[in-house]
Design a protein around this motif. Structure first.
Motif, PDB file in Angstrom:
ATOM      1  N   ILE A 372      53.013   1.129  56.650  1.00 15.51           N
ATOM      2  CA  ILE A 372      53.912   0.504  57.626  1.00 15.51           C
ATOM      3  C   ILE A 372      54.054  -0.969  57.225  1.00 15.51           C
ATOM      4  O   ILE A 372      53.064  -1.621  56.915  1.00 15.51           O
ATOM      5  CB  ILE A 372      53.303   0.564  59.045  1.00 15.51           C
ATOM      6  CG1 ILE A 372      52.899   1.996  59.437  1.00 15.51           C
ATOM      7  CG2 ILE A 372      54.239  -0.069  60.081  1.00 15.51           C
ATOM      8  CD1 ILE A 372      54.011   2.953  59.650  1.00 15.51           C
ATOM      9  N   ASN A 373      55.265  -1.467  57.215  1.00 21.85           N
ATOM     10  CA  ASN A 373      55.460  -2.899  56.928  1.00 21.85           C
ATOM     11  C   ASN A 373      56.567  -3.446  57.822  1.00 21.85           C
ATOM     12  O   ASN A 373      57.749  -3.383  57.482  1.00 21.85           O
ATOM     13  CB  ASN A 373      55.799  -3.092  55.437  1.00 21.85           C
ATOM     14  CG  ASN A 373      55.869  -4.558  55.067  1.00 21.85           C
ATOM     15  OD1 ASN A 373      55.511  -5.435  55.870  1.00 21.85           O
ATOM     16  ND2 ASN A 373      56.343  -4.846  53.847  1.00 21.85           N
ATOM     17  N   LEU A 374      56.172  -3.945  58.965  1.00 20.69           N
ATOM     18  CA  LEU A 374      57.136  -4.480  59.928  1.00 20.69           C
ATOM     19  C   LEU A 374      56.872  -5.975  60.092  1.00 20.69           C
ATOM     20  O   LEU A 374      55.727  -6.401  60.228  1.00 20.69           O
ATOM     21  CB  LEU A 374      56.990  -3.760  61.272  1.00 20.69           C
ATOM     22  CG  LEU A 374      57.410  -2.289  61.253  1.00 20.69           C
ATOM     23  CD1 LEU A 374      56.904  -1.548  62.484  1.00 20.69           C
ATOM     24  CD2 LEU A 374      58.937  -2.165  61.152  1.00 20.69           C
ATOM     25  N   THR A 375      57.932  -6.752  60.072  1.00 22.38           N
ATOM     26  CA  THR A 375      57.788  -8.197  60.119  1.00 22.38           C
ATOM     27  C   THR A 375      58.590  -8.771  61.271  1.00 22.38           C
ATOM     28  O   THR A 375      59.784  -8.484  61.407  1.00 22.38           O
ATOM     29  CB  THR A 375      58.322  -8.821  58.796  1.00 22.38           C
ATOM     30  OG1 THR A 375      57.763  -8.090  57.718  1.00 22.38           O
ATOM     31  CG2 THR A 375      57.941 -10.288  58.690  1.00 22.38           C
ATOM     32  N   TYR A 376      57.916  -9.572  62.067  1.00 18.30           N
ATOM     33  CA  TYR A 376      58.590 -10.290  63.163  1.00 18.30           C
ATOM     34  C   TYR A 376      59.486 -11.364  62.570  1.00 18.30           C
ATOM     35  O   TYR A 376      59.040 -12.135  61.711  1.00 18.30           O
ATOM     36  CB  TYR A 376      57.512 -10.887  64.076  1.00 18.30           C
ATOM     37  CG  TYR A 376      58.011 -11.850  65.126  1.00 18.30           C
ATOM     38  CD1 TYR A 376      59.070 -11.516  65.957  1.00 18.30           C
ATOM     39  CD2 TYR A 376      57.401 -13.096  65.287  1.00 18.30           C
ATOM     40  CE1 TYR A 376      59.516 -12.395  66.927  1.00 18.30           C
ATOM     41  CE2 TYR A 376      57.841 -13.988  66.259  1.00 18.30           C
ATOM     42  CZ  TYR A 376      58.902 -13.622  67.073  1.00 18.30           C
ATOM     43  OH  TYR A 376      59.338 -14.492  68.024  1.00 18.30           O
ATOM     44  N   GLY A 396      46.629   3.616  53.881  1.00 16.38           N
ATOM     45  CA  GLY A 396      47.517   2.762  53.085  1.00 16.38           C
ATOM     46  C   GLY A 396      47.703   1.414  53.753  1.00 16.38           C
ATOM     47  O   GLY A 396      46.931   1.008  54.629  1.00 16.38           O
ATOM     48  N   LEU A 397      48.746   0.723  53.332  1.00 17.80           N
ATOM     49  CA  LEU A 397      49.008  -0.603  53.877  1.00 17.80           C
ATOM     50  C   LEU A 397      49.621  -0.486  55.270  1.00 17.80           C
ATOM     51  O   LEU A 397      50.552   0.291  55.469  1.00 17.80           O
ATOM     52  CB  LEU A 397      49.983  -1.338  52.948  1.00 17.80           C
ATOM     53  CG  LEU A 397      50.593  -2.598  53.550  1.00 17.80           C
ATOM     54  CD1 LEU A 397      50.103  -3.828  52.818  1.00 17.80           C
ATOM     55  CD2 LEU A 397      52.109  -2.547  53.564  1.00 17.80           C
ATOM     56  N   VAL A 398      49.084  -1.227  56.209  1.00 15.28           N
ATOM     57  CA  VAL A 398      49.688  -1.241  57.539  1.00 15.28           C
ATOM     58  C   VAL A 398      49.810  -2.686  58.016  1.00 15.28           C
ATOM     59  O   VAL A 398      48.816  -3.385  58.205  1.00 15.28           O
ATOM     60  CB  VAL A 398      48.887  -0.390  58.541  1.00 15.28           C
ATOM     61  CG1 VAL A 398      49.414  -0.599  59.955  1.00 15.28           C
ATOM     62  CG2 VAL A 398      48.974   1.090  58.180  1.00 15.28           C
ATOM     63  N   LYS A 399      51.050  -3.132  58.127  1.00 14.21           N
ATOM     64  CA  LYS A 399      51.336  -4.469  58.634  1.00 14.21           C
ATOM     65  C   LYS A 399      52.313  -4.338  59.780  1.00 14.21           C
ATOM     66  O   LYS A 399      53.319  -3.665  59.606  1.00 14.21           O
ATOM     67  CB  LYS A 399      51.982  -5.325  57.526  1.00 14.21           C
ATOM     68  CG  LYS A 399      50.990  -5.931  56.555  1.00 14.21           C
ATOM     69  CD  LYS A 399      51.727  -6.658  55.446  1.00 14.21           C
ATOM     70  CE  LYS A 399      52.483  -7.874  55.986  1.00 14.21           C
ATOM     71  NZ  LYS A 399      53.261  -8.537  54.913  1.00 14.21           N
ATOM     72  N   PRO A 400      52.104  -4.927  60.946  1.00 13.88           N
ATOM     73  CA  PRO A 400      50.964  -5.755  61.296  1.00 13.88           C
ATOM     74  C   PRO A 400      49.669  -4.933  61.319  1.00 13.88           C
ATOM     75  O   PRO A 400      49.713  -3.716  61.490  1.00 13.88           O
ATOM     76  CB  PRO A 400      51.321  -6.232  62.711  1.00 13.88           C
ATOM     77  CG  PRO A 400      52.199  -5.132  63.253  1.00 13.88           C
ATOM     78  CD  PRO A 400      53.002  -4.681  62.082  1.00 13.88           C
TER      79      PRO A 400
HETATM   80  C1  LIG Z   1      56.603  -6.219  53.495  1.00 14.75           C
HETATM   81  O1  LIG Z   1      57.880  -6.698  53.904  1.00 14.75           O
HETATM   82  C2  LIG Z   1      58.069  -8.066  53.588  1.00 14.75           C
HETATM   83  C3  LIG Z   1      59.354  -8.505  54.232  1.00 14.75           C
HETATM   84  O2  LIG Z   1      60.389  -7.612  53.964  1.00 14.75           O
HETATM   85  C4  LIG Z   1      58.064  -8.222  52.074  1.00 14.75           C
HETATM   86  O3  LIG Z   1      58.246  -9.582  51.755  1.00 14.75           O
HETATM   87  C5  LIG Z   1      56.736  -7.734  51.528  1.00 14.75           C
HETATM   88  O4  LIG Z   1      56.756  -7.785  50.126  1.00 14.75           O
HETATM   89  C6  LIG Z   1      56.461  -6.319  51.994  1.00 14.75           C
HETATM   90  N1  LIG Z   1      55.111  -5.940  51.602  1.00 14.75           N
HETATM   91  C7  LIG Z   1      54.859  -4.830  50.939  1.00 14.75           C
HETATM   92  C8  LIG Z   1      53.432  -4.625  50.545  1.00 14.75           C
HETATM   93  O5  LIG Z   1      55.690  -3.995  50.660  1.00 14.75           O
END
Ligand SMILES: *[C@@H]1O[C@H](CO)[C@@H](O)[C@H](O)[C@H]1NC(C)=O
Ligand SMILES: *[C@@H]1O[C@H](CO)[C@@H](O)[C@H](O)[C@H]1NC(C)=O
Length: 417
Positions: A372-376, A396-400
């Protein structure tokens, strides 16, 4: 008097139908065709054509073997009309809609009924073509948003199927419905494909596709811009598959609201795969009223989803209780389990991009977040997660960063002892 079409009509119009749905000639060669123009429909959009539509339907129903009803280009004013499959002999009826079917401009004409175009107890009905259903909902939305909004009629859903099997809805566009655009209720084996849905982003209660008490429903390659849920999934939905859908503006893809009643059927085995959700209040949501119910949500997958400027991209809200009315104890009885979120990325308009606000009496279990990769997008602070009454795991990667508690033996303090 009802007449069959001439051969000339059949061949020209059906060449079009075939191009539209890629049928081989052989299929159509055995299909009997009825044209609404031969049943008195006017193409001006000014006189009610419901009798002509019903006339063509009845003729199709009396014909054994596959039949089609053709609605050529042109505008057709249509008052509320219900097509019943009771006593229908046909082995499948296809509506080819190339024209625009328009609702009366005065919303009160539809206002008293809950369905504009309804199909009940039909088997093997296909709605295909490049045509439009124009619900003319704007004046009703204005009424609802006005000072005396509570006095306005609820409105009618544009296209409703109830107690029906083996249904296909393909290629058509629904515009400006008064209420829901498409409703699938008590149906089995339904395909909705390449459908376009359009209504203003601030139009009230204009859900795109609503499914309830139905199984084996597939929604594919569909594009929804509307004022309420893109897809809303009600109690009794089983084996629903949603693939390649674009939503937004909308209120996202939503399971719920649930716990509307005590003996409510559960929602199980729902997959949402490959979606883009943009400019929406929520992305993927599970929502229930904070009140007792025997309902449940089980076996849900949300995967490969891009969120663009979504307020609540991932949310479970079990404490829904607007104005704190009718929620005794305020705990939802709906049990949510086995929900997987995988490969979901993009932007959140609120800091809390992942929110699990589950029931104190029935915590959420088996929640899984993976890649998950969600950005405020705002400046107020880092992207966050919120967890209440939930257990699950992360891969795996989980953001936040996740706040899920992964301990299987975790005891919810207020439930132990
Ligand atoms: C997560 O998303 C951000 C913003 O779109 C991006 O800059 C970053 O590289 C991404 N991280 C990964 C691990 O994919
Ligand atoms: C879940 O639903 C899909 C269709 O959406 C179906 O193919 C699959 O077999 C179902 N799984 C179970 C366990 O019933």
């Amino acid at each position: 008097m009802a007449k069959l079409m001439t051969n000339k009509h059949i061949s020209t119009i059906c060449f079009l139908c075939m191009v539209l749905i890629n049928l081989p000639w052989s299929t159509l060669a055995t299909t009997t065709v009825f044209n609404v123009l031969n049943y008195g429909a006017k193409q001006t959009g000014l006189t009610d054509t419901s009798e002509a539509f019903i006339g063509a339907w009845e003729a199709a129903c009396e014909t054994s073997g596959p039949t089609s009803i053709v609605v050529p280009k042109g505008r057709y004013l249509l008052h509320p009309v219900q097509f019943s499959g009771v006593g229908c002999n046909s082995g499948g009826i296809t509506f080819y809609i190339d024209g625009t079917i328009v609702a009366p401009l005065d919303y009160r004409v539809l206002g008293g009924v809950d369905r504009w175009v309804g199909f009940d107890r039909v088997d093997g009905v296909t709605i295909a073509g490049r045509g439009f259903f124009d619900g003319k909902g704007a004046s009703l939305w204005d009424c609802k948003k006005g000072k005396n909004g509570d006095n306005c009629p609820l409105g009618a859903s544009t296209l409703t199927f109830t107690s029906s099997n083996n249904i296909v809805i393909k290629g058509i566009t629904s515009l400006n419905s008064q209420l829901y655009h498409i409703v699938i209720n008590v149906c089995k084996n339904v395909l909705i494909e390449a459908v376009k849905i359009r209504a203003a982003g601030n139009s009230p209660n204009t859900d795109g596709i609503h499914v309830q008490v139905s199984s084996e429903v597939t929604i594919k390659n569909t594009n929804v811009k509307t004022g309420d849920d893109c897809v809303s999934i009600g109690p009794g939905t089983k084996n629903l598959w949603i693939e390649r859908i674009a939503c937004g503006p909308s209120h996202g893809i939503s399971i719920g609201s649930l716990a509307k009643s005590m003996d409510e059927e559960g929602v199980q085995n729902v997959t949402v795969k490959t979606a883009v959700i943009s400019y929406s209040t929520t992305g993927v949501r599970i929502k229930s009223w904070g009140r007792p119910s025997n309902g449940f949500v089980q076996g849900i997958i949300f995967e490969d989803i891009v969120m663009r400027y979504v307020w609540n991209p991932i949310i479970i809200d079990q404490n829904y209780c607007p104005h704190n009315i009718n929620c005794p104890g305020k705990e939802s009885g709906v049990e949510v389990s086995n929900v997987k979120y995988e490969r979901i990325r993009g932007t959140s308009l609120s800091e809390v991009a992942v929110k699990f606000d589950c029931s104190g009496s029935n915590p959420c279990t088996g929640i899984e977040l993976r890649n998950i990769n969600l950005t405020y997008v705002g400046k107020e602070g880092p992207t966050q997660s919120y967890c209440k009454n939930v257990v699950g795991k992360v891969k795996g990667l989980v953001k936040p960063q996740s706040c899920l508690n992964s301990n299987k033996d975790f005891h919810f303090p207020h439930l132990s002892g």
